[in-house]
Design a protein around this motif. Sequence first.
Motif, mmCIF file in Angstrom:
data_model
loop_
_atom_site.group_PDB
_atom_site.id
_atom_site.type_symbol
_atom_site.label_atom_id
_atom_site.label_comp_id
_atom_site.label_asym_id
_atom_site.label_seq_id
_atom_site.Cartn_x
_atom_site.Cartn_y
_atom_site.Cartn_z
ATOM 1 N N ILE A 14 53.645 35.395 48.857
ATOM 2 C CA ILE A 14 53.325 36.214 47.698
ATOM 3 C C ILE A 14 52.046 35.655 47.081
ATOM 4 C CG2 ILE A 14 54.722 34.828 46.112
ATOM 5 C CD1 ILE A 14 55.463 37.448 44.697
ATOM 6 N N ILE A 15 51.164 36.537 46.625
ATOM 7 C CA ILE A 15 49.870 36.124 46.109
ATOM 8 C C ILE A 15 49.957 35.929 44.605
ATOM 9 C CG2 ILE A 15 47.415 36.672 45.999
ATOM 10 C CD1 ILE A 15 48.615 36.237 48.836
ATOM 11 N N ARG A 16 49.692 34.708 44.183
ATOM 12 C CA ARG A 16 49.708 34.356 42.775
ATOM 13 C C ARG A 16 48.641 33.285 42.520
ATOM 14 N NH1 ARG A 16 52.290 38.262 42.610
ATOM 15 N NH2 ARG A 16 54.257 38.719 41.525
ATOM 16 N N GLY A 17 48.174 33.185 41.277
ATOM 17 C CA GLY A 17 47.219 32.151 40.918
ATOM 18 C C GLY A 17 46.138 32.673 39.986
ATOM 19 N N PRO A 18 45.274 31.782 39.494
ATOM 20 C CA PRO A 18 44.222 32.181 38.555
ATOM 21 C C PRO A 18 43.271 33.233 39.118
ATOM 22 C CG PRO A 18 44.476 29.791 38.600
ATOM 23 C CD PRO A 18 45.305 30.325 39.717
ATOM 24 N N LYS A 19 42.898 33.086 40.381
ATOM 25 C CA LYS A 19 41.953 34.049 40.977
ATOM 26 C C LYS A 19 42.611 35.406 41.184
ATOM 27 C CE LYS A 19 39.078 30.527 43.147
ATOM 28 N NZ LYS A 19 38.500 29.980 44.397
ATOM 29 N N ALA A 20 43.905 35.391 41.500
ATOM 30 C CA ALA A 20 44.630 36.655 41.641
ATOM 31 C C ALA A 20 44.694 37.381 40.299
ATOM 32 C CB ALA A 20 46.032 36.398 42.171
ATOM 33 N N LYS A 21 44.937 36.643 39.229
ATOM 34 C CA LYS A 21 44.985 37.242 37.885
ATOM 35 C C LYS A 21 43.616 37.809 37.505
ATOM 36 C CE LYS A 21 47.433 35.110 34.843
ATOM 37 N NZ LYS A 21 47.932 34.147 33.806
ATOM 38 N N GLU A 22 42.579 37.033 37.800
ATOM 39 C CA GLU A 22 41.205 37.500 37.497
ATOM 40 C C GLU A 22 40.875 38.764 38.287
ATOM 41 O OE1 GLU A 22 36.650 35.802 38.079
ATOM 42 O OE2 GLU A 22 38.343 34.398 38.022
ATOM 43 N N TYR A 23 41.314 38.826 39.542
ATOM 44 C CA TYR A 23 41.036 39.988 40.404
ATOM 45 C C TYR A 23 41.646 41.262 39.801
ATOM 46 C CZ TYR A 23 40.721 42.731 44.726
ATOM 47 O OH TYR A 23 40.436 43.717 45.647
ATOM 48 N N LEU A 24 42.851 41.164 39.314
ATOM 49 C CA LEU A 24 43.507 42.333 38.719
ATOM 50 C C LEU A 24 42.839 42.737 37.401
ATOM 51 C CD1 LEU A 24 47.303 41.533 39.303
ATOM 52 C CD2 LEU A 24 45.836 43.062 40.625
ATOM 53 N N GLU A 25 42.476 41.745 36.590
ATOM 54 C CA GLU A 25 41.838 42.059 35.305
ATOM 55 C C GLU A 25 40.511 42.763 35.500
ATOM 56 O OE1 GLU A 25 41.631 38.264 33.453
ATOM 57 O OE2 GLU A 25 43.735 38.302 32.746
ATOM 58 N N GLU A 26 39.748 42.361 36.502
ATOM 59 C CA GLU A 26 38.451 42.998 36.778
ATOM 60 C C GLU A 26 38.615 44.470 37.148
ATOM 61 O OE1 GLU A 26 36.755 40.669 39.833
ATOM 62 O OE2 GLU A 26 36.032 39.066 38.487
ATOM 63 N N ARG A 27 39.772 44.828 37.677
ATOM 64 C CA ARG A 27 40.011 46.208 38.110
ATOM 65 C C ARG A 27 40.892 46.975 37.124
ATOM 66 N NH1 ARG A 27 38.514 43.004 41.649
ATOM 67 N NH2 ARG A 27 37.451 43.611 43.596
ATOM 68 N N GLY A 28 41.155 46.349 35.989
ATOM 69 C CA GLY A 28 41.923 47.038 34.949
ATOM 70 C C GLY A 28 43.385 47.256 35.302
ATOM 71 N N ILE A 29 43.905 46.438 36.192
ATOM 72 C CA ILE A 29 45.322 46.548 36.586
ATOM 73 C C ILE A 29 46.136 45.573 35.760
ATOM 74 C CG2 ILE A 29 46.970 46.338 38.480
ATOM 75 C CD1 ILE A 29 44.686 46.934 40.405
ATOM 76 N N LYS A 30 47.077 46.095 34.998
ATOM 77 C CA LYS A 30 47.915 45.251 34.154
ATOM 78 C C LYS A 30 49.144 44.773 34.928
ATOM 79 C CE LYS A 30 46.571 47.388 29.770
ATOM 80 N NZ LYS A 30 47.052 48.053 28.527
ATOM 81 N N ALA A 31 49.356 43.472 34.910
ATOM 82 C CA ALA A 31 50.521 42.889 35.595
ATOM 83 C C ALA A 31 50.760 41.488 35.057
ATOM 84 C CB ALA A 31 50.310 42.840 37.106
ATOM 85 N N ASP A 32 51.997 41.139 34.852
ATOM 86 C CA ASP A 32 52.362 39.804 34.381
ATOM 87 C C ASP A 32 52.691 38.943 35.597
ATOM 88 O OD1 ASP A 32 53.194 37.544 33.124
ATOM 89 O OD2 ASP A 32 54.925 38.447 32.108
ATOM 90 N N LEU A 33 51.700 38.224 36.065
ATOM 91 C CA LEU A 33 51.899 37.410 37.259
ATOM 92 C C LEU A 33 52.704 36.140 36.979
ATOM 93 C CD1 LEU A 33 48.490 37.664 39.149
ATOM 94 C CD2 LEU A 33 50.509 39.122 39.287
#
Length: 414
Positions: A14-33
Amino acid sequence: MEFAWDLPEEGVGIIRGPKAKEYLEERGIKADLDARTSLERARSESPLRLYHADLELPGKLLGPDEEMPPQRRYPLRGTDEEKLAFEAEKRFKIAALAVETEADRVLAKAYLEITGKTIPLLESDSLKLREQIARARQATLALLSLDLTKDAYIPRFRSEEIPAEGATGYFGAPLMPKAMEWPFWRSAGKSRPYLFHSQYRTADIPAAVKAYLPPDVEAFLVFVNPIIEDWPSLPDNPPFVVRFIRKGEACAVQSMPRCEETPPPARAVTDFCQTRDTAALMEYAARPDAKPELADLADGLFWQYHDLFMSEKKEQSFILGEEGIEVPREAPFLHWGGDKFLGEPCWLQSSEYQFDSEGNPMTAFLHIAYDGVPDLPCPGGDLMRDGVGIVWLPTYWAPDHSYESQIRMTWDLD
């Protein structure tokens, strides 16, 4: 019940971590990782291997067709920097990337694109992990019910019926051998009669219980000592006096002599509730028949699975309810600490399993505790005492010795 886990042997990622969170934020995808996924919540109850990786090169998660690179050994005495470097180099081979939400799908595809790897995507629901855990639980219970429990037979009192002369029942006046004198305790210059506790006619008790008695025993009587605190320092005041009645012995009804307290009224035992009894699982390792490979299971069941045991209310209903009541599937275990035949001891202090002179384990035959006789009033005053006792029978009876001399007894104070 047969069971086998249907899970990917290599585990899932499963993909998790600071870069994964940043990737979603840049694309406007809301998710609580930071929230735990269903697989993360269930992994402790299953052998599922679940690995995490962030969106970075060269990629910690390897596909099923990739070769694992050489792995360094963990630096037990290394510096913090060396240990961090080791963690950064770790790689994990997985069967698939788990997808539970749309954000998981986006991150999984990004990981494959960034690393150039070929790893299948797996819908988390397809593992049916909760269903598998439920089935594993039932299979484990089936195993434990065979290895950690024993058949126990608990007397039932489901009417106000008074026992017929010589029939199985509690209190009242026993049908005693004419050659037998009523037992007395003696302490501090005083002498009082034992309390007549129960009479069991072998024709009335379950065959599995009767099988532990010599074949010529027709009945047996149990008297209890109300000043049990003096035993075993005063060996002449044992916790019980048990008298076996052999076939053909002349008997007569005898009332309790010189009794300053009124004994409880007689009550007939109407039948016996058969159950699988665990008693105190935390004492499993002390059992003579304990299997070392099951010790951890017993500890785990005692400390972690209290919901598998019947509640006190359910115990009472199960034991005193109508005949034919089924064991509740959601909570099938019972650790009954009251009166019963066989089963496992419910130790209050520490275990005291008994062995005969040749080292053979003795059978915990009859367990007695006043608070374990539901719906019967407790004797008052000088007839009352606290604790629980056990009458132990030998594995092999010596026909040329009195049966009474071959039994043992233990008493466990509250």
